[in-house]
Every structure is written in C-alpha cells, then in structure tokens.
Design an enzyme around this catalytic site. Sequence first.
Site, PDB file in Angstrom:
ATOM      1  N   PRO A  12     -72.059  69.186  23.642  1.00 47.12           N
ATOM      2  CA  PRO A  12     -72.132  69.565  25.057  1.00 47.12           C
ATOM      3  C   PRO A  12     -71.620  70.990  25.198  1.00 47.12           C
ATOM      4  O   PRO A  12     -70.567  71.319  24.652  1.00 47.12           O
ATOM      5  CB  PRO A  12     -71.174  68.578  25.748  1.00 47.12           C
ATOM      6  CG  PRO A  12     -70.240  68.121  24.670  1.00 47.12           C
ATOM      7  CD  PRO A  12     -71.006  68.195  23.374  1.00 47.12           C
ATOM      8  N   VAL A  31     -71.383  74.002  28.284  1.00 42.57           N
ATOM      9  CA  VAL A  31     -71.637  74.433  29.655  1.00 42.57           C
ATOM     10  C   VAL A  31     -72.643  75.583  29.646  1.00 42.57           C
ATOM     11  O   VAL A  31     -72.485  76.547  28.902  1.00 42.57           O
ATOM     12  CB  VAL A  31     -70.319  74.874  30.327  1.00 42.57           C
ATOM     13  CG1 VAL A  31     -70.590  75.621  31.629  1.00 42.57           C
ATOM     14  CG2 VAL A  31     -69.450  73.655  30.598  1.00 42.57           C
ATOM     15  N   ALA A  54     -71.334  73.202  17.928  1.00 36.32           N
ATOM     16  CA  ALA A  54     -71.508  73.973  19.166  1.00 36.32           C
ATOM     17  C   ALA A  54     -71.831  75.427  18.814  1.00 36.32           C
ATOM     18  O   ALA A  54     -72.985  75.846  18.825  1.00 36.32           O
ATOM     19  CB  ALA A  54     -70.254  73.878  20.028  1.00 36.32           C
ATOM     20  N   GLU A  55     -70.811  76.190  18.441  1.00 35.18           N
ATOM     21  CA  GLU A  55     -71.022  77.606  18.145  1.00 35.18           C
ATOM     22  C   GLU A  55     -72.045  77.828  17.043  1.00 35.18           C
ATOM     23  O   GLU A  55     -72.902  78.703  17.159  1.00 35.18           O
ATOM     24  CB  GLU A  55     -69.693  78.207  17.692  1.00 35.18           C
ATOM     25  CG  GLU A  55     -68.673  78.289  18.787  1.00 35.18           C
ATOM     26  CD  GLU A  55     -68.466  79.717  19.233  1.00 35.18           C
ATOM     27  OE1 GLU A  55     -68.244  80.560  18.355  1.00 35.18           O
ATOM     28  OE2 GLU A  55     -68.555  79.971  20.434  1.00 35.18           O
ATOM     29  N   ASN A  63     -66.317  67.035  14.775  1.00 24.87           N
ATOM     30  CA  ASN A  63     -66.621  68.314  15.423  1.00 24.87           C
ATOM     31  C   ASN A  63     -65.594  69.369  15.034  1.00 24.87           C
ATOM     32  O   ASN A  63     -64.391  69.133  15.116  1.00 24.87           O
ATOM     33  CB  ASN A  63     -66.670  68.104  16.945  1.00 24.87           C
ATOM     34  CG  ASN A  63     -66.891  69.393  17.729  1.00 24.87           C
ATOM     35  OD1 ASN A  63     -66.224  69.622  18.741  1.00 24.87           O
ATOM     36  ND2 ASN A  63     -67.794  70.239  17.298  1.00 24.87           N
ATOM     37  N   LYS A  88     -65.324  62.263  24.192  1.00 21.75           N
ATOM     38  CA  LYS A  88     -65.124  63.407  23.296  1.00 21.75           C
ATOM     39  C   LYS A  88     -63.673  63.856  23.445  1.00 21.75           C
ATOM     40  O   LYS A  88     -63.242  64.214  24.543  1.00 21.75           O
ATOM     41  CB  LYS A  88     -66.076  64.538  23.656  1.00 21.75           C
ATOM     42  CG  LYS A  88     -65.935  65.770  22.771  1.00 21.75           C
ATOM     43  CD  LYS A  88     -67.181  66.645  22.886  1.00 21.75           C
ATOM     44  CE  LYS A  88     -67.070  67.926  22.080  1.00 21.75           C
ATOM     45  NZ  LYS A  88     -66.288  68.978  22.761  1.00 21.75           N
ATOM     46  N   HIS A 116     -63.049  66.271  18.162  1.00 19.22           N
ATOM     47  CA  HIS A 116     -62.938  67.701  17.902  1.00 19.22           C
ATOM     48  C   HIS A 116     -61.571  67.892  17.267  1.00 19.22           C
ATOM     49  O   HIS A 116     -60.550  67.702  17.942  1.00 19.22           O
ATOM     50  CB  HIS A 116     -63.090  68.483  19.226  1.00 19.22           C
ATOM     51  CG  HIS A 116     -62.967  69.961  19.060  1.00 19.22           C
ATOM     52  ND1 HIS A 116     -62.888  70.832  20.119  1.00 19.22           N
ATOM     53  CD2 HIS A 116     -62.917  70.726  17.944  1.00 19.22           C
ATOM     54  CE1 HIS A 116     -62.781  72.080  19.658  1.00 19.22           C
ATOM     55  NE2 HIS A 116     -62.799  72.039  18.357  1.00 19.22           N
ATOM     56  N   CYS A 165     -61.767  69.483  27.216  1.00 16.37           N
ATOM     57  CA  CYS A 165     -61.769  70.822  27.799  1.00 16.37           C
ATOM     58  C   CYS A 165     -60.338  71.335  27.977  1.00 16.37           C
ATOM     59  O   CYS A 165     -59.532  70.727  28.670  1.00 16.37           O
ATOM     60  CB  CYS A 165     -62.495  70.834  29.146  1.00 16.37           C
ATOM     61  SG  CYS A 165     -62.508  72.469  29.906  1.00 16.37           S
TER      62      CYS A 165
HETATM   63  C1  LIG Z   1     -70.356  78.004  25.108  1.00 17.22           C
HETATM   64  C2  LIG Z   1     -69.601  76.729  24.904  1.00 17.22           C
HETATM   65  C3  LIG Z   1     -69.588  75.769  25.897  1.00 17.22           C
HETATM   66  C4  LIG Z   1     -68.914  74.566  25.713  1.00 17.22           C
HETATM   67  N1  LIG Z   1     -68.969  73.613  26.687  1.00 17.22           N
HETATM   68  C5  LIG Z   1     -68.450  72.375  26.443  1.00 17.22           C
HETATM   69  C6  LIG Z   1     -68.664  71.296  27.347  1.00 17.22           C
HETATM   70  O1  LIG Z   1     -69.348  71.437  28.354  1.00 17.22           O
HETATM   71  N2  LIG Z   1     -68.109  70.104  27.042  1.00 17.22           N
HETATM   72  C7  LIG Z   1     -67.385  69.888  25.904  1.00 17.22           C
HETATM   73  O2  LIG Z   1     -66.932  68.767  25.668  1.00 17.22           O
HETATM   74  N3  LIG Z   1     -67.176  70.884  25.035  1.00 17.22           N
HETATM   75  C8  LIG Z   1     -67.716  72.115  25.274  1.00 17.22           C
HETATM   76  N4  LIG Z   1     -67.562  73.106  24.340  1.00 17.22           N
HETATM   77  C9  LIG Z   1     -66.815  72.815  23.105  1.00 17.22           C
HETATM   78  C10 LIG Z   1     -67.772  72.353  22.018  1.00 17.22           C
HETATM   79  O3  LIG Z   1     -68.486  71.197  22.410  1.00 17.22           O
HETATM   80  C11 LIG Z   1     -67.032  72.064  20.709  1.00 17.22           C
HETATM   81  O4  LIG Z   1     -66.159  70.978  20.888  1.00 17.22           O
HETATM   82  C12 LIG Z   1     -66.226  73.250  20.188  1.00 17.22           C
HETATM   83  O5  LIG Z   1     -66.906  74.467  20.398  1.00 17.22           O
HETATM   84  C13 LIG Z   1     -65.932  73.101  18.706  1.00 17.22           C
HETATM   85  O6  LIG Z   1     -67.120  72.972  17.982  1.00 17.22           O
HETATM   86  P1  LIG Z   1     -67.708  74.177  17.103  1.00 17.22           P
HETATM   87  O7  LIG Z   1     -66.639  74.523  16.104  1.00 17.22           O
HETATM   88  O8  LIG Z   1     -68.958  73.639  16.449  1.00 17.22           O
HETATM   89  O9  LIG Z   1     -67.984  75.312  18.024  1.00 17.22           O
HETATM   90  C14 LIG Z   1     -68.211  74.321  24.514  1.00 17.22           C
HETATM   91  C15 LIG Z   1     -68.223  75.299  23.522  1.00 17.22           C
HETATM   92  C16 LIG Z   1     -68.897  76.491  23.692  1.00 17.22           C
HETATM   93  C17 LIG Z   1     -68.898  77.501  22.594  1.00 17.22           C
END
Ligand SMILES: Cc1cc2nc3c(=O)[nH]c(=O)nc-3n(C[C@H](O)[C@H](O)[C@H](O)COP(=O)(O)O)c2cc1C
Length: 453
Positions: A25, A27, A232-233, A208, A147, A175, A108
């Site tokens: 997810p 935003v 995510a990233e 995650n 999550k 995460h 969050c």
């Molecule tokens: C642009 C962006 C928006 C995000 N929005 C949400 C969100 O809406 N809900 C959520 O649970 N996590 C959100 N996250 C966190 C990611 O889901 C994830 O938990 C976090 O980035 C770690 O994963 P990664 O190492 O693959 O980036 C967001 C991350 C990014 C970079």
Amino acid sequence: MTIQKPTGFEFWEKSLKSAKYVVAPMVDQSEEAWRVLSRRYGADLCYTPMFHARLFSESQHYRDEQFTTSPQDRPLVVQFCANDPETLLKAALLVQDKCDAVDLNIGCPQHIAKRGHYGSFLMEDWDLLKRMVSLLHKELSIPVTCKIRIFPDVNKTIEYAKMLVDAGAQLLTVHGRLREQKGHKTGLADWEQIKLVREAVSVPVFANGNILYHEDVQKCLDYTGANGVMSAEGNLYNPALFSGKLLPVWQMAQEYLDICKEIPTKTHMIRPHLFKIFRPCLHIHTDMREQLGKVKTIEEFEKIVQELKRRLEETAKNTPSEITTNEDGTLNIPHWLCQPYFRPPLPEPKSEPTVKAPEAANEDDQSLKRKPLDNESPKKNPKPKKIREGLCSHCKNVASVKCPFQSCKQCCRKNETCHQCETHNYKKSKSAKITEATSNGDEEPTAATAAAV
Ligand SMILES: Cc1cc2nc3c(=O)[nH]c(=O)nc-3n(C[C@H](O)[C@H](O)[C@H](O)COP(=O)(O)O)c2cc1C
Ligand SMILES: *[C@@H]1O[C@H](CO)[C@@H](O)[C@H](O)[C@H]1NC(C)=O
Ligand SMILES: *[C@@H]1O[C@H](CO)[C@@H](O)[C@H](O)[C@H]1NC(C)=O
C-alpha cells in the site's frame, strides 16, 4: 446465522492464489494504473493506498477520487487507517464486494498519524485494535488483515501479532522496522523478527523491508519463511522488480502513461511515479527534471518521456551497458535502466546504522515537495491539539486541518476572508513559496497524502 469464514491459509491459497509477490500500500502511488503495470511485471497481489476510513465512509467525492478498480484488478487488498471500529466497518462494507480483503494500517509512523491517533500510534492501544479487527472479522464477508511494524523486543512483537490473529486477522504483513525508523532514520528492516513472528502465528505472513533487487525477494522468503514478500520503494523505482527484468526507464514510463490513458490518473500521482522511474538519469538531464516538475497533461508528460528516450537511447548505443557488483553487494546499473535508489548515508548520530538504506521520504524529489500541513510542523505546534479533519465547507475537498473556516486551499484562494487565516496565509510562508516554485501547486494535501509510510 454466521458464515463460516475461510482460515488464513485457505484465504491466501484460494482468494489470493498463494500470492508471493506483493505490491505495498502506498499513498498516491499504488493507484489502479500502477497496479495494472506492476501486475504485468510479476506482481501477484496489490494493495490500494491507505484510505482514511472516516473520510472514505462519509465522502463520495473522496471515494471517487481515491479508489478506482476493475474486475481485472485482482487479487486486491484495500487498506484503511482508522481508530474507531464502527467507522472502519462502515468504510470496509463499501469495498467488500470489490476486493479480497480489508487491511488495517498499524504501521504509519508519520506525525499526522500521531495527531490523528492511527497507524503505528495504535501499537500501544491493543484494546482498540482488538475491537476494530474483531468487528471486521465478524461483520465483513471477506477477511481482515493487518500491516504492522515491530517492537524493539521481539517477544512483544510476537505477543502483539498473536493478539491480532486471535482478534481475527487472517494474514499479517510485518514491516520489520520500528516506529522510529522513518525518514533518514529508516535503516535496515529486521528479518529475524519477521521470521519469529512467522513461526509463532497460525496465519500467512508477508515480509516487508530491505527489498532492493529481484534477488532479495527469494533471499527474504528463504530467511524469514514468509509466505510472500511485499515491496514499496523497490517497486516504485523498478516496477518489474518481481520479474527480475531491468528495463529501460523510458519504456517503463511510456507503458505506465499508456495505462493512464485508459485509466484516468491524477497528475499528483503520475508525476512522482515518473520522478522515481527516471531518478537515475534526471541528475544528468537536469532540464528534464525541471520540466517534469511543471507539466500537467498526459501529452506533456509523454513529450518528456520521448525526449528522454531519444537522449538515453543515444547514450545506450554508445556506452557499454555492463552491470557490475560493488564490494557491498550493490549493483552498478546503467542510468537508463530501472534500478533501486540509495539514499546517501548521512553523517549524523553515531547510534544510527551506517548501512545504505533506500530512501523513505524522497526529500529531494521535487515531485513530493509540498506545503506541510500545519500539524506536521512541530515548531509551530509544540503541543498536539485536537485534530479537526473534515471536508471543506465550500466544496468537497478535504479541508486543511487548522483552517478556522474549514476550507481547502483552492477555496481559500478564492476567498479573502479565509485567505488571511493562519493556515492559508500562504504568501507569507516560506515553505509555500517552495511549493509554488517547484510543483504545480494545484493539490491540497489531504489527510491521506500526508500520511505516507
Ligand atoms: C510513497 C510511499 C507511500 C506509502 N504509503 C503507505 C500506505 O499508504 N500504507 C502503508 O501501510 N504503508 C505505506 N508505505 C510504507 C510501505 O508500504 C512499506 O511498508 C515501507 O516502504 C517499507 O517497504 P520497502 O522497504 O519495500 O519500501 C508507503 C511507502 C512509500 C515509499
Ligand atoms: C523471549 O522469550 C523467550 C521464550 O520465552 C526467551 O527465551 C527469551 O529470552 C525472550 N527474549 C527476550 C529478548 O526477552
Ligand atoms: C468566505 O469565507 C467565509 C468563511 O468561511 C464565509 O463565511 C464566506 O461566505 C466566504 N465568502 C465567499 C464569497 O465564498
């Protein structure tokens, strides 16, 4: 009569088709068009961006703007942030026929989540979490999932995870970072904790954190024993991450724009996607970076993509495009191919991990510069005040939290009375000047857009 719900594993196998590769997810960034693109390149399952349960349940306008989907957009999990069981249920009932599960965001870490008392700031409020999860478990036709982030003490994380499963959560995404690990303190995720949670609970677990390259996905599955890996990233910088392909940035960008022509997508979602896809080459083609910050229509975005394509194809033709491995295991990938971005390590506190970590806040992306909501500025508001979220009293946009006239920025601009309010006196504000200079300035930050991560 109570409906017998599938167990977590039955749900994962049947509804989610044993999904291993999961788009997080995000935003404004895991919107429908992006999900279509990600699925083409190997994603088995996608999450929607986090939606604000109360706004979602109250406002048709908010729903229409934030949530679009189609029958092909499956399997799909819709995520909400919430702090009230009835409100969460109301929102969830509106989507239960269009997705496979409803996820509660308990991760969050942002300031706005603290003010609004949701996301990771519910980690201490187990009673409320139990009530929200169990109500959805009881009343929804589809499963509820969560999550979460981790606690410093793994035993507490395990106890926490078990509590959520006992309340009815049919799947957990862990995460592997603490609530404090955000922005430049992001650091590495703890796969060990994920592994121990996975061993301790009776439902599927998605891992995650720390996924940069395709190879990391299998490593993570092997290490943690998780049922799936969420990115995510990594997915934003390389939407083909799960497929293992490293495609040219222009090809990926054009394909995304083609999808946006079929699925209308907001400019404030498209722009940051293009900034990230083109990230490796924009510091070379800085004029394009500026352009990308200004343009507004699909046609204009397309012109930029085509111009970058022309330049980069030329470079690619004349340069050896070898991929080499650095001592620390990171790869050197030519700048015209989709690749992860590393936040440069900061020369800051000693207690911080010195490892390279992927950026979490994209502080230097023009695309994401915006006027902070007033409640995001700790200096201005040393003591948290009661949050006053809601819709603009003049239109259906989300109102700025502190505007005494409960207006959004657009309406404020049209109205001199409100113009002078502390919140909207943007002409005097330094950060607002930056916003106007660098972005198209047509987007009011909403509760949701301010709540990333
Ligand atoms: C642009 C962006 C928006 C995000 N929005 C949400 C969100 O809406 N809900 C959520 O649970 N996590 C959100 N996250 C966190 C990611 O889901 C994830 O938990 C976090 O980035 C770690 O994963 P990664 O190492 O693959 O980036 C967001 C991350 C990014 C970079
Ligand atoms: C966690 O619990 C296990 C088993 O009860 C125990 O052996 C271990 O020492 C605990 N770990 C911590 C960090 O408290
Ligand atoms: C301007 O805003 C004030 C405060 O919200 C409101 O009372 C007034 O009706 C608005 N005027 C116009 C022309 O919209």
